[in-house]
Design a protein around this motif. Sequence first.
Motif, PDB file in Angstrom:
ATOM      1  N   LEU A   1      12.385 -69.042 -35.074  1.00 10.48           N
ATOM      2  CA  LEU A   1      11.404 -69.197 -36.150  1.00 10.48           C
ATOM      3  C   LEU A   1      10.932 -67.848 -36.669  1.00 10.48           C
ATOM      4  CD1 LEU A   1       9.151 -72.123 -34.852  1.00 10.48           C
ATOM      5  CD2 LEU A   1      10.601 -72.141 -36.891  1.00 10.48           C
TER       6      LEU A   1
ATOM      7  N   GLU B   1      12.312 -64.768 -35.930  1.00  9.11           N
ATOM      8  CA  GLU B   1      13.342 -63.725 -35.947  1.00  9.11           C
ATOM      9  C   GLU B   1      12.849 -62.460 -35.249  1.00  9.11           C
ATOM     10  OE1 GLU B   1      14.983 -63.120 -39.865  1.00  9.11           O
ATOM     11  OE2 GLU B   1      16.294 -64.848 -39.602  1.00  9.11           O
TER      12      GLU B   1
ATOM     13  N   PHE C   1      18.293 -76.439 -33.906  1.00  7.08           N
ATOM     14  CA  PHE C   1      17.740 -75.540 -34.922  1.00  7.08           C
ATOM     15  C   PHE C   1      18.077 -74.086 -34.603  1.00  7.08           C
ATOM     16  CE2 PHE C   1      14.216 -72.831 -36.386  1.00  7.08           C
ATOM     17  CZ  PHE C   1      14.262 -73.106 -37.745  1.00  7.08           C
ATOM     18  N   THR C   2      17.945 -73.718 -33.312  1.00  8.61           N
ATOM     19  CA  THR C   2      18.242 -72.346 -32.906  1.00  8.61           C
ATOM     20  C   THR C   2      19.713 -72.014 -33.133  1.00  8.61           C
ATOM     21  OG1 THR C   2      16.508 -72.469 -31.231  1.00  8.61           O
ATOM     22  CG2 THR C   2      18.145 -70.727 -30.965  1.00  8.61           C
TER      23      THR C   2
ATOM     24  N   TRP D   1      21.728 -73.306 -35.248  1.00  7.92           N
ATOM     25  CA  TRP D   1      22.008 -73.197 -36.692  1.00  7.92           C
ATOM     26  C   TRP D   1      21.484 -71.875 -37.245  1.00  7.92           C
ATOM     27  CZ3 TRP D   1      18.532 -73.273 -40.964  1.00  7.92           C
ATOM     28  CH2 TRP D   1      19.176 -73.324 -42.205  1.00  7.92           C
ATOM     29  N   ARG D   2      20.273 -71.491 -36.844  1.00  8.81           N
ATOM     30  CA  ARG D   2      19.686 -70.246 -37.357  1.00  8.81           C
ATOM     31  C   ARG D   2      20.453 -69.009 -36.888  1.00  8.81           C
ATOM     32  NH1 ARG D   2      14.335 -70.044 -39.394  1.00  8.81           N
ATOM     33  NH2 ARG D   2      14.702 -67.791 -39.464  1.00  8.81           N
ATOM     34  N   LEU D   3      21.026 -69.077 -35.695  1.00 12.50           N
ATOM     35  CA  LEU D   3      21.690 -67.901 -35.123  1.00 12.50           C
ATOM     36  C   LEU D   3      23.209 -67.984 -35.199  1.00 12.50           C
ATOM     37  CD1 LEU D   3      19.490 -67.424 -31.897  1.00 12.50           C
ATOM     38  CD2 LEU D   3      19.204 -66.378 -34.139  1.00 12.50           C
ATOM     39  N   ARG D   4      23.721 -68.877 -36.046  1.00 10.73           N
ATOM     40  CA  ARG D   4      25.158 -69.103 -36.090  1.00 10.73           C
ATOM     41  C   ARG D   4      25.933 -67.856 -36.510  1.00 10.73           C
ATOM     42  NH1 ARG D   4      22.644 -71.003 -40.433  1.00 10.73           N
ATOM     43  NH2 ARG D   4      23.548 -70.786 -42.539  1.00 10.73           N
TER      44      ARG D   4
ATOM     45  N   ASP E   1      24.786 -64.735 -35.927  1.00 15.30           N
ATOM     46  CA  ASP E   1      24.333 -63.592 -35.130  1.00 15.30           C
ATOM     47  C   ASP E   1      24.721 -63.683 -33.659  1.00 15.30           C
ATOM     48  OD1 ASP E   1      22.758 -62.321 -37.281  1.00 15.30           O
ATOM     49  OD2 ASP E   1      21.497 -64.098 -37.096  1.00 15.30           O
TER      50      ASP E   1
END
Length: 417
Positions: A1, A3, A54-55, A57-60, A62
């Motif tokens: 959330l 970063e 969610f995590t 997807w957000r860090l896909r 990185d």
Amino acid sequence: LSEGWREWPGLQRWIVAAGLGIVSYPLLFYGLLLPGVALGPMTLAALLLAGAGFTAWRLRRDWHEIVRFAPLEWAALGVFGLTLGTRLWMAHRYPFPAQADSLHHVLLTQLTAEQGRLPSTLEPYFPIPLDMYHMGLHSLSAAVMGLAQTPAHTALLWTAQFLNGLCGLGVYLVLERKGYRLGGLVAAVAVGLWSHMPAFYVNWGRFTQVSSQAVLLIAWCVTHTAIAGGPHLWQRRRGAALWSGALAAMLTAGVFLLHFRVAAFYLPLLAVSLGSLLWQQRQRRAALGHSLLWMAGVGAMSLLLVLPVLLPALSVYAASNRAMETQTVVSQEQLAEVMAGYYEFPWSSVPVLAARTWLLALVAAALVVGLLAGNRVSRLAAGWLLLLLAVGSTYRLGIPMLNVTNLGAVLIMLYLP
């Protein structure tokens, strides 16, 4: 959330994430003050799966960066794994929690799992109110009990031993953050594998204390970073600066919610480090003002998170101390005997409660070398150590309200400084 992981390189970000993961449970469960709101296993499972999705997807994009570690960081991961293995092996070999404290920990785990929220009393087992008791650990063990469908005593023991196995994370984080990666690795070995504390906690059922101490240095590192670097970060990215302060407040509140008295060990460390920061900025009024502002902001957010728990606890604590003051003492000899039994610890107990003599000698020699070399971490550790010993000796002042803990509780946590 947030970063916020981008502000912490390599293994540091994983350690901070682990600390936040631990404190999120007591923050969540203590935040359920509305009647009828409960967190059953299905709700918890849904929250965990949603968070994981969610995590991911957000860090896909990185994930390559997140799992890239230096050789010494891989070595540190090996030390953490070995330390954790020693703790979980004990839980496997001795599957029933030991000593008297474990009984009420099991009961609180059972009640929390059954109710889906932290209980306010030990009923139907005992008519004991829980206003002055820390139950952050039981939010974790109850979640494990519900999700893994295990008995309360099993969930408690494995949860507590897992947290005990993370005892080296904080010392490694602090030292690597200060530029001593090899020193952090040695410290993780010393705390996790050489020292018999906190490994010995399992024999006493000291589960709440070790859970809070597992995140103490992580909380301090994040908080000190947020206050020291907050003004500069605010000029570049205000959203990131606000998140940094919020995460620091969460971790600081988590230390308190997991164990009230460990907050009495945490505050002296903050006092030494932030006092040093302000002293360094004494000639620069603008920097000093910004640091004081960020200190007040993080402190206010932390206080806001713990206030619903802090006020009832302080009320009961003050009432119990007033009751003790009005009790009739039969003789000064009896009072002295009681005080000595609980508060006084002879020098012979130090190798038993703190560390073995050879390790104490090694640490003392290292501290002297560090102080002579002007090492800031050594000065910080020495200042914290002196304040901790003062906290454990407040009974000598004869003011009951200041007797928040005894020297024994201080000695068994000296593996951190």
